[in-house]
Design a protein around this motif. Sequence first.
Motif, PDB file in Angstrom:
ATOM      1  N   SER A 185       0.828  -1.205   0.000  1.00  0.00           N
ATOM      2  CA  SER A 185       0.000   0.000   0.000  1.00  0.00           C
ATOM      3  C   SER A 185       0.866   1.260   0.000  1.00  0.00           C
ATOM      4  O   SER A 185       1.924   1.297   0.627  1.00  0.00           O
ATOM      5  CB  SER A 185      -0.892  -0.015   1.244  1.00  0.00           C
ATOM      6  N   TYR A 186       0.396   2.283  -0.700  1.00  0.00           N
ATOM      7  CA  TYR A 186       1.057   3.593  -0.650  1.00  0.00           C
ATOM      8  C   TYR A 186       1.165   4.059   0.803  1.00  0.00           C
ATOM      9  O   TYR A 186       2.141   4.693   1.184  1.00  0.00           O
ATOM     10  CB  TYR A 186       0.269   4.632  -1.445  1.00  0.00           C
ATOM     11  N   ASP A 187       0.153   3.752   1.617  1.00  0.00           N
ATOM     12  CA  ASP A 187       0.171   4.151   3.025  1.00  0.00           C
ATOM     13  C   ASP A 187       1.331   3.509   3.774  1.00  0.00           C
ATOM     14  O   ASP A 187       1.930   4.118   4.656  1.00  0.00           O
ATOM     15  CB  ASP A 187      -1.139   3.788   3.716  1.00  0.00           C
ATOM     16  N   VAL A 188       1.662   2.271   3.414  1.00  0.00           N
ATOM     17  CA  VAL A 188       2.787   1.583   4.044  1.00  0.00           C
ATOM     18  C   VAL A 188       4.091   2.270   3.657  1.00  0.00           C
ATOM     19  O   VAL A 188       4.951   2.530   4.502  1.00  0.00           O
ATOM     20  CB  VAL A 188       2.806   0.088   3.661  1.00  0.00           C
ATOM     21  N   VAL A 189       4.245   2.585   2.376  1.00  0.00           N
ATOM     22  CA  VAL A 189       5.443   3.283   1.910  1.00  0.00           C
ATOM     23  C   VAL A 189       5.559   4.633   2.617  1.00  0.00           C
ATOM     24  O   VAL A 189       6.639   5.013   3.084  1.00  0.00           O
ATOM     25  CB  VAL A 189       5.424   3.449   0.376  1.00  0.00           C
ATOM     26  N   ALA A 190       4.452   5.349   2.728  1.00  0.00           N
ATOM     27  CA  ALA A 190       4.456   6.647   3.407  1.00  0.00           C
ATOM     28  C   ALA A 190       4.826   6.494   4.884  1.00  0.00           C
ATOM     29  O   ALA A 190       5.592   7.304   5.425  1.00  0.00           O
ATOM     30  CB  ALA A 190       3.106   7.333   3.269  1.00  0.00           C
ATOM     31  N   SER A 191       4.326   5.462   5.539  1.00  0.00           N
ATOM     32  CA  SER A 191       4.654   5.230   6.951  1.00  0.00           C
ATOM     33  C   SER A 191       6.142   4.963   7.139  1.00  0.00           C
ATOM     34  O   SER A 191       6.755   5.442   8.092  1.00  0.00           O
ATOM     35  CB  SER A 191       3.846   4.055   7.507  1.00  0.00           C
ATOM     36  N   ILE A 192       6.720   4.194   6.235  1.00  0.00           N
ATOM     37  CA  ILE A 192       8.158   3.915   6.290  1.00  0.00           C
ATOM     38  C   ILE A 192       8.934   5.220   6.111  1.00  0.00           C
ATOM     39  O   ILE A 192       9.895   5.497   6.837  1.00  0.00           O
ATOM     40  CB  ILE A 192       8.550   2.886   5.216  1.00  0.00           C
ATOM     41  N   ALA A 193       8.501   6.046   5.160  1.00  0.00           N
ATOM     42  CA  ALA A 193       9.167   7.326   4.912  1.00  0.00           C
ATOM     43  C   ALA A 193       9.075   8.240   6.126  1.00  0.00           C
ATOM     44  O   ALA A 193      10.061   8.871   6.519  1.00  0.00           O
ATOM     45  CB  ALA A 193       8.563   8.005   3.680  1.00  0.00           C
ATOM     46  N   VAL A 194       7.906   8.311   6.730  1.00  0.00           N
ATOM     47  CA  VAL A 194       7.724   9.162   7.916  1.00  0.00           C
ATOM     48  C   VAL A 194       8.613   8.671   9.050  1.00  0.00           C
ATOM     49  O   VAL A 194       9.265   9.472   9.733  1.00  0.00           O
ATOM     50  CB  VAL A 194       6.248   9.207   8.358  1.00  0.00           C
ATOM     51  N   GLY A 195       8.673   7.373   9.248  1.00  0.00           N
ATOM     52  CA  GLY A 195       9.536   6.822  10.296  1.00  0.00           C
ATOM     53  C   GLY A 195      10.990   7.219  10.097  1.00  0.00           C
ATOM     54  O   GLY A 195      11.682   7.600  11.053  1.00  0.00           O
ATOM     55  N   ALA A 196      11.455   7.170   8.851  1.00  0.00           N
ATOM     56  CA  ALA A 196      12.832   7.571   8.549  1.00  0.00           C
ATOM     57  C   ALA A 196      13.022   9.066   8.783  1.00  0.00           C
ATOM     58  O   ALA A 196      14.072   9.497   9.281  1.00  0.00           O
ATOM     59  CB  ALA A 196      13.182   7.199   7.111  1.00  0.00           C
ATOM     60  N   CYS A 197      12.025   9.858   8.448  1.00  0.00           N
ATOM     61  CA  CYS A 197      12.109  11.307   8.668  1.00  0.00           C
ATOM     62  C   CYS A 197      12.216  11.625  10.149  1.00  0.00           C
ATOM     63  O   CYS A 197      13.017  12.477  10.559  1.00  0.00           O
ATOM     64  CB  CYS A 197      10.878  12.007   8.089  1.00  0.00           C
ATOM     65  N   LEU A 198      11.417  10.949  10.960  1.00  0.00           N
ATOM     66  CA  LEU A 198      11.377  11.240  12.389  1.00  0.00           C
ATOM     67  C   LEU A 198      12.695  10.915  13.085  1.00  0.00           C
ATOM     68  O   LEU A 198      12.963  11.416  14.177  1.00  0.00           O
ATOM     69  CB  LEU A 198      10.216  10.495  13.049  1.00  0.00           C
ATOM     70  N   GLU A 199      13.518  10.087  12.454  1.00  0.00           N
ATOM     71  CA  GLU A 199      14.827   9.761  13.009  1.00  0.00           C
ATOM     72  C   GLU A 199      15.906  10.744  12.569  1.00  0.00           C
ATOM     73  O   GLU A 199      17.064  10.604  12.942  1.00  0.00           O
ATOM     74  CB  GLU A 199      15.218   8.343  12.596  1.00  0.00           C
ATOM     75  N   THR A 200      15.526  11.724  11.778  1.00  0.00           N
ATOM     76  CA  THR A 200      16.487  12.678  11.229  1.00  0.00           C
ATOM     77  C   THR A 200      16.614  13.898  12.129  1.00  0.00           C
ATOM     78  O   THR A 200      15.627  14.572  12.424  1.00  0.00           O
ATOM     79  CB  THR A 200      16.052  13.111   9.811  1.00  0.00           C
ATOM     80  N   GLU A 201      17.839  14.194  12.541  1.00  0.00           N
ATOM     81  CA  GLU A 201      18.091  15.355  13.386  1.00  0.00           C
ATOM     82  C   GLU A 201      17.796  16.638  12.613  1.00  0.00           C
ATOM     83  O   GLU A 201      18.206  16.785  11.471  1.00  0.00           O
ATOM     84  CB  GLU A 201      19.544  15.358  13.842  1.00  0.00           C
TER      85      GLU A 201
END
Length: 128
Positions: free
Chosen positions: A20-36
């Motif tokens: 799902s596009y939603d799954v891809v978006a969730s993965i992207a958001v998770g990676a963003c949230l780990e970015t200083e």
Amino acid sequence: MSENKTYFIINSGEGVVKISYDVVASIAVGACLETEGLAAMTAPTDVQSDLTDILTRKINSRGVRIIADEDDSNRCKLELYVSVILGKPIADISEELQRNVKNAVEGATGLAVSGVDVFVTGISLNKK
């Protein structure tokens, strides 16, 4: 799985995998949230584009737009809409977001990410 969702379809030797596009978006958001330096995920500021994308389910409320490659069903491009924290150069934060998101999405899904565009729509004066 809901039939009104949009999916990437990957043919494997054992059958078909739908992501799902939603799954891809969730993965992207998770990676963003780990970015200083990231303050928050935001929504696009272009109202017409935003309305069209919401109606066609190409963007979610988390500030990630998924653009599927028309020629390759296993390839996509991502657009991130973010607010950053003042103090670190915006270009450095953006490059780190691009690297983190590309690596996370490709590693978790097997999709090829052709690019990650970052749109900085706001800045926070408060450090988290």
